[in-house]
Design a protein around this motif. Structure first.
Motif, short mmCIF file in Angstrom:
data_model
loop_
_atom_site.label_atom_id
_atom_site.label_comp_id
_atom_site.label_asym_id
_atom_site.label_seq_id
_atom_site.Cartn_x
_atom_site.Cartn_y
_atom_site.Cartn_z
N ASP A 96 32.49 49.40 40.72
CA ASP A 96 33.26 48.61 39.76
C ASP A 96 34.43 49.48 39.32
N GLY A 97 35.64 49.01 39.59
CA GLY A 97 36.84 49.77 39.27
C GLY A 97 37.11 49.92 37.79
N VAL A 98 36.46 49.11 36.94
CA VAL A 98 36.66 49.19 35.50
C VAL A 98 35.65 50.13 34.86
N THR A 99 34.38 49.94 35.18
CA THR A 99 33.32 50.73 34.53
C THR A 99 32.92 51.96 35.32
N GLU A 120 41.63 43.29 43.02
CA GLU A 120 40.18 43.25 43.01
C GLU A 120 39.59 44.25 42.03
N ARG A 121 38.54 43.83 41.35
CA ARG A 121 37.86 44.70 40.40
C ARG A 121 36.81 45.56 41.09
N THR A 122 36.09 44.97 42.06
CA THR A 122 34.99 45.66 42.71
C THR A 122 35.30 45.88 44.18
#
Length: 82
Positions: A23-26, A4-6
């Protein structure tokens, strides 16, 4: 390993739901006050970058939200209050 990303945390009450997502990316943090209607919660989650994982604390509102989210393809965990 989860993909999962979020990640979303919900504080579910009979009259309102406090929601926070990261948000795990941003690293962006999004917060919202939602109605306890399952459609409203699913709609808000649907606007987040996916895939999404949700956690909320078990309580008197039951497992209807869990069923609504998992049937929509969202990974959902219900945490014990302890």
């Amino acid at each position: 390993m989860f993909i999962e990303r979020t990640s979303v945390g919900l504080d579910v009450h009979a009259r309102s739901v406090a929601a926070a997502a990261i948000d795990g990316v941003t690293g962006e943090l999004v917060q919202a006050r939602l109605t306890p209607g399952y459609d409203h919660i699913r709609s808000w989650i649907g606007q987040l970058p996916g895939p999404v994982a949700v956690t909320y604390e078990a309580g008197p509102t039951g497992f209807g939200l869990y069923r609504a989210l998992t049937s929509a393809g969202v990974r959902c965990e219900v945490a014990a209050p302890s």
